[in-house]
Design an enzyme around this catalytic site. Sequence first.
Site, mmCIF file in Angstrom:
data_model
loop_
_atom_site.group_PDB
_atom_site.id
_atom_site.type_symbol
_atom_site.label_atom_id
_atom_site.label_comp_id
_atom_site.label_asym_id
_atom_site.label_seq_id
_atom_site.Cartn_x
_atom_site.Cartn_y
_atom_site.Cartn_z
ATOM 1 N N CYS A 85 39.029 39.490 54.444
ATOM 2 C CA CYS A 85 38.810 39.006 53.079
ATOM 3 C C CYS A 85 40.192 38.921 52.437
ATOM 4 C CB CYS A 85 37.839 39.906 52.319
ATOM 5 S SG CYS A 85 38.266 41.663 52.329
ATOM 6 N N ILE B 195 27.289 40.611 47.822
ATOM 7 C CA ILE B 195 27.467 39.990 49.127
ATOM 8 C C ILE B 195 26.166 39.327 49.562
ATOM 9 C CG2 ILE B 195 27.797 40.494 51.583
ATOM 10 C CD1 ILE B 195 29.802 42.631 50.803
#
Length: 255
Positions: free
Chosen positions: A143, A92
């Site tokens: 997501c 990330i």
Amino acid sequence: MDRAISTQESLNEEEDLILAPENFSMVEPGVYRSAFPRVKNQAFLIRLGIKTIIPLVPEDYPAAMKEFCARNGILLVSTCGVDGNKWPFKEIDADVLSKALHYVMHQSPSLGRGTDDNCVADAGGAAAVAAVAYTYRPCLFHCNKGKHRTGSLAGSLRRLRGWGLSAVVQEYHSFAAPKARLEDQRFIEAFDPESFKRMLVEAGDRTPEEMAEHSRQRKSLKYQESGANQGNDNDGNDMGENGGRENSSMEGFGS
């Protein structure tokens, strides 16, 4: 005939169903999390009064959902897509996720900053949060499955609100199990609430996009200054050893 009427009524009822996205949950007043919303979830999003959708996926948004957002005046933030934590191949981007959290926390300067200046809700947290004039709420971040990237952002927000790490990790597992990722938990643990609070103060009236660009330029400048200082140190060493000859490693600086 009666059976045909009954079947048609059943189909009509299905069309009228208000379906939440998978893994949907409220994080705090005006902030929601979920898996990727589909066309069948549009009526639910309208009923919820969603003002902003923050996708945490790098892929382009489906045309049908783009049209839905445009038609209903929903801001679709297209700059917060990140890869998930899949060590050792992907991780990330902390800066991008910080921008996503800034969207969640940004307050409307024209309406005042309410009671949430310190970003930490008190014992009556829900009422305190609801009283603040946030710019982009009600908002939904998501997501694909609503587990890992979504859980990392939700966990960061929980820590910002003063939750203990064990409680944050437990909530993360409740959504991500049985496929919880250690890398996500480390990401949440590494999140620095105090640093983020300072960023919000520094941001002032800047939008998340403006603040992200400001931070990028500042980091670039620091990197250049650090490289220049390192180069000067190398020059000094070379002058002592080589009688003042120029350090050849500086030729490619900044290239």
